[in-house]
Scaffold this motif. Structure first.
Motif, PDB file in Angstrom:
ATOM      1  N   TYR A 132       0.847  -1.184   0.000  1.00  9.17           N
ATOM      2  CA  TYR A 132       0.000   0.000   0.000  1.00  9.17           C
ATOM      3  C   TYR A 132       0.886   1.238   0.000  1.00  9.17           C
ATOM      4  CZ  TYR A 132      -3.503  -3.358   1.538  1.00  9.17           C
ATOM      5  OH  TYR A 132      -4.336  -4.440   1.625  1.00  9.17           O
ATOM      6  N   CYS A 133       0.401   2.302  -0.635  1.00 16.47           N
ATOM      7  CA  CYS A 133       1.120   3.577  -0.650  1.00 16.47           C
ATOM      8  C   CYS A 133       0.241   4.636   0.006  1.00 16.47           C
ATOM      9  CB  CYS A 133       1.455   3.990  -2.075  1.00 16.47           C
ATOM     10  SG  CYS A 133       2.612   2.884  -2.871  1.00 16.47           S
ATOM     11  N   TYR A 134       0.886   5.557   0.712  1.00 15.28           N
ATOM     12  CA  TYR A 134       0.173   6.598   1.442  1.00 15.28           C
ATOM     13  C   TYR A 134       0.065   7.876   0.630  1.00 15.28           C
ATOM     14  CZ  TYR A 134       0.554   3.844   5.723  1.00 15.28           C
ATOM     15  OH  TYR A 134       0.434   2.864   6.664  1.00 15.28           O
ATOM     16  N   GLY A 135      -1.066   8.552   0.750  1.00 16.41           N
ATOM     17  CA  GLY A 135      -1.259   9.903   0.243  1.00 16.41           C
ATOM     18  C   GLY A 135      -1.419  10.809   1.438  1.00 16.41           C
ATOM     19  N   VAL A 136      -0.749  11.956   1.430  1.00 13.80           N
ATOM     20  CA  VAL A 136      -0.804  12.870   2.568  1.00 13.80           C
ATOM     21  C   VAL A 136      -1.277  14.243   2.116  1.00 13.80           C
ATOM     22  CG1 VAL A 136       0.979  11.662   3.892  1.00 13.80           C
ATOM     23  CG2 VAL A 136       1.632  13.476   2.330  1.00 13.80           C
ATOM     24  N   ASP A 137      -1.850  15.010   3.067  1.00 11.93           N
ATOM     25  CA  ASP A 137      -2.254  16.381   2.765  1.00 11.93           C
ATOM     26  C   ASP A 137      -1.093  17.332   3.079  1.00 11.93           C
ATOM     27  OD1 ASP A 137      -2.240  16.719   5.545  1.00 11.93           O
ATOM     28  OD2 ASP A 137      -4.417  16.692   5.719  1.00 11.93           O
ATOM     29  N   PHE A 138      -1.338  18.636   2.975  1.00 15.59           N
ATOM     30  CA  PHE A 138      -0.261  19.610   3.195  1.00 15.59           C
ATOM     31  C   PHE A 138       0.208  19.676   4.648  1.00 15.59           C
ATOM     32  CE2 PHE A 138      -2.023  21.288  -0.815  1.00 15.59           C
ATOM     33  CZ  PHE A 138      -0.867  21.179  -1.567  1.00 15.59           C
ATOM     34  N   ASN A 139      -0.589  19.178   5.578  1.00 19.96           N
ATOM     35  CA  ASN A 139      -0.189  19.112   6.984  1.00 19.96           C
ATOM     36  C   ASN A 139       0.498  17.791   7.315  1.00 19.96           C
ATOM     37  OD1 ASN A 139      -1.159  21.642   7.708  1.00 19.96           O
ATOM     38  ND2 ASN A 139      -3.226  20.833   8.008  1.00 19.96           N
ATOM     39  N   LYS A 140       0.736  16.975   6.308  1.00 16.21           N
ATOM     40  CA  LYS A 140       1.370  15.660   6.422  1.00 16.21           C
ATOM     41  C   LYS A 140       0.505  14.650   7.170  1.00 16.21           C
ATOM     42  CE  LYS A 140       5.916  17.592   5.884  1.00 16.21           C
ATOM     43  NZ  LYS A 140       7.198  17.834   6.465  1.00 16.21           N
ATOM     44  N   ASN A 141      -0.807  14.858   7.165  1.00 16.15           N
ATOM     45  CA  ASN A 141      -1.749  13.869   7.675  1.00 16.15           C
ATOM     46  C   ASN A 141      -2.017  12.856   6.573  1.00 16.15           C
ATOM     47  OD1 ASN A 141      -2.294  15.284  10.154  1.00 16.15           O
ATOM     48  ND2 ASN A 141      -3.555  16.685   8.964  1.00 16.15           N
ATOM     49  N   VAL A 142      -2.139  11.595   6.934  1.00 17.76           N
ATOM     50  CA  VAL A 142      -2.489  10.573   5.943  1.00 17.76           C
ATOM     51  C   VAL A 142      -3.922  10.829   5.504  1.00 17.76           C
ATOM     52  CG1 VAL A 142      -2.887   8.116   5.571  1.00 17.76           C
ATOM     53  CG2 VAL A 142      -0.891   8.879   6.852  1.00 17.76           C
ATOM     54  N   SER A 143      -4.118  11.058   4.203  1.00 17.25           N
ATOM     55  CA  SER A 143      -5.461  11.320   3.693  1.00 17.25           C
ATOM     56  C   SER A 143      -6.030  10.125   2.925  1.00 17.25           C
ATOM     57  CB  SER A 143      -5.472  12.571   2.811  1.00 17.25           C
ATOM     58  OG  SER A 143      -4.496  12.476   1.794  1.00 17.25           O
ATOM     59  N   GLU A 144      -5.153   9.347   2.268  1.00 15.66           N
ATOM     60  CA  GLU A 144      -5.575   8.142   1.566  1.00 15.66           C
ATOM     61  C   GLU A 144      -4.496   7.077   1.682  1.00 15.66           C
ATOM     62  OE1 GLU A 144      -6.904  11.764  -0.474  1.00 15.66           O
ATOM     63  OE2 GLU A 144      -4.932  10.875  -0.679  1.00 15.66           O
ATOM     64  N   VAL A 145      -4.940   5.842   1.538  1.00 11.03           N
ATOM     65  CA  VAL A 145      -4.021   4.719   1.414  1.00 11.03           C
ATOM     66  C   VAL A 145      -4.450   3.974   0.151  1.00 11.03           C
ATOM     67  CG1 VAL A 145      -3.057   2.661   2.488  1.00 11.03           C
ATOM     68  CG2 VAL A 145      -3.817   4.560   3.923  1.00 11.03           C
ATOM     69  N   PHE A 146      -3.505   3.828  -0.783  1.00  8.95           N
ATOM     70  CA  PHE A 146      -3.793   3.211  -2.070  1.00  8.95           C
ATOM     71  C   PHE A 146      -3.250   1.785  -2.106  1.00  8.95           C
ATOM     72  CE2 PHE A 146      -3.302   7.762  -2.729  1.00  8.95           C
ATOM     73  CZ  PHE A 146      -4.461   8.079  -3.422  1.00  8.95           C
ATOM     74  N   ASP A 147      -3.995   0.873  -2.740  1.00 10.88           N
ATOM     75  CA  ASP A 147      -3.482  -0.481  -2.916  1.00 10.88           C
ATOM     76  C   ASP A 147      -2.583  -0.525  -4.155  1.00 10.88           C
ATOM     77  OD1 ASP A 147      -5.175  -0.629  -5.153  1.00 10.88           O
ATOM     78  OD2 ASP A 147      -6.631  -1.911  -4.153  1.00 10.88           O
ATOM     79  N   ALA A 148      -2.070  -1.693  -4.488  1.00 10.95           N
ATOM     80  CA  ALA A 148      -1.114  -1.831  -5.593  1.00 10.95           C
ATOM     81  C   ALA A 148      -1.720  -1.473  -6.951  1.00 10.95           C
ATOM     82  CB  ALA A 148      -0.560  -3.255  -5.629  1.00 10.95           C
ATOM     83  N   GLN A 149      -3.034  -1.523  -7.079  1.00  3.45           N
ATOM     84  CA  GLN A 149      -3.692  -1.170  -8.334  1.00  3.45           C
ATOM     85  C   GLN A 149      -4.053   0.312  -8.400  1.00  3.45           C
ATOM     86  OE1 GLN A 149      -4.702  -4.016  -6.513  1.00  3.45           O
ATOM     87  NE2 GLN A 149      -3.314  -5.165  -7.836  1.00  3.45           N
ATOM     88  N   GLY A 150      -3.771   1.067  -7.341  1.00  2.00           N
ATOM     89  CA  GLY A 150      -4.092   2.494  -7.305  1.00  2.00           C
ATOM     90  C   GLY A 150      -5.481   2.808  -6.800  1.00  2.00           C
ATOM     91  N   THR A 151      -6.184   1.801  -6.317  1.00  2.00           N
ATOM     92  CA  THR A 151      -7.519   1.985  -5.753  1.00  2.00           C
ATOM     93  C   THR A 151      -7.395   2.441  -4.310  1.00  2.00           C
ATOM     94  OG1 THR A 151      -8.296   0.176  -7.141  1.00  2.00           O
ATOM     95  CG2 THR A 151      -9.732   0.838  -5.324  1.00  2.00           C
ATOM     96  N   ILE A 152      -8.269   3.325  -3.879  1.00  2.00           N
ATOM     97  CA  ILE A 152      -8.236   3.807  -2.496  1.00  2.00           C
ATOM     98  C   ILE A 152      -8.730   2.696  -1.572  1.00  2.00           C
ATOM     99  CG2 ILE A 152      -9.173   5.467  -0.855  1.00  2.00           C
ATOM    100  CD1 ILE A 152      -9.266   7.502  -3.128  1.00  2.00           C
ATOM    101  N   ALA A 153      -7.847   2.229  -0.690  1.00  2.00           N
ATOM    102  CA  ALA A 153      -8.195   1.183   0.274  1.00  2.00           C
ATOM    103  C   ALA A 153      -8.743   1.792   1.563  1.00  2.00           C
ATOM    104  CB  ALA A 153      -6.979   0.327   0.578  1.00  2.00           C
ATOM    105  N   ALA A 154      -8.329   3.018   1.871  1.00  2.00           N
ATOM    106  CA  ALA A 154      -8.820   3.735   3.046  1.00  2.00           C
ATOM    107  C   ALA A 154      -8.644   5.225   2.792  1.00  2.00           C
ATOM    108  CB  ALA A 154      -8.059   3.320   4.296  1.00  2.00           C
ATOM    109  N   ALA A 155      -9.558   6.026   3.330  1.00  2.00           N
ATOM    110  CA  ALA A 155      -9.471   7.479   3.210  1.00  2.00           C
ATOM    111  C   ALA A 155      -9.821   8.088   4.563  1.00  2.00           C
ATOM    112  CB  ALA A 155     -10.420   7.989   2.141  1.00  2.00           C
TER     113      ALA A 155
END
Length: 146
Positions: free
Chosen positions: A103-126
């Protein structure tokens, strides 16, 4: 007493004011935590109805958790975390390997985790954060960083 979404718990704290155990109101569930000399939680054990249901140990690099081991299953690795090496102080997570998935993490400008993407690029958690820190999460992925 602490009231959470999972019920009412009795908490016990150590001399450093860290929670070392939580007991459910009916006494069926006990969560125990241990801390090292740097204040990092290195162990978490959950006992349900007198049987140990989960026992995890955590490995760190500095203050960043890099792995969790399953002490009930020959110390198998439950998950590993990769952190951004270019962040000297407020680090951000880059990737999580868990349950044979990446899984790869997406973060906002405050460095909070905003999304977690699976290997296919689908959002696994937001995750969405209120101005006062309350978190609203969607998705079925259970992961340790927010």
């Amino acid at each position: 007493m602490i009231k959470t979404l999972t019920g009412i718990w009795t908490a016990v704290y150590n001399a450093a004011n860290r929670a070392v155990s939580f007991t459910s109101r009916n006494g069926n569930t006990i969560i125990e935590c241990g801390y090292d000399y740097q204040g990092r939680r290195y162990v978490k054990k959950i006992t349900q109805n007198g049987t140990v249901a989960s026992h995890e140990r955590y490995l760190y690099r500095g203050y960043l958790q890099i792995a969790a081991l399953d002490m009930l299953d020959n110390r198998n690795v439950l998950r590993t975390l990769l952190w951004d090496p270019l962040e000297p102080v407020a680090t951000r997570p880059l990737a999580l390997a868990q349950d044979a998935s990446l899984y790869c993490y997406g973060v906002d400008f405050n460095k909070n985790v905003s999304e977690v993407f699976d290997a296919q690029g689908t959002i696994a958690a937001a995750y969405d954060y209120s101005p006062y820190g309350a978190v609203t999460g969607t998705g079925s992925l259970v992961q340790p960083v927010q």
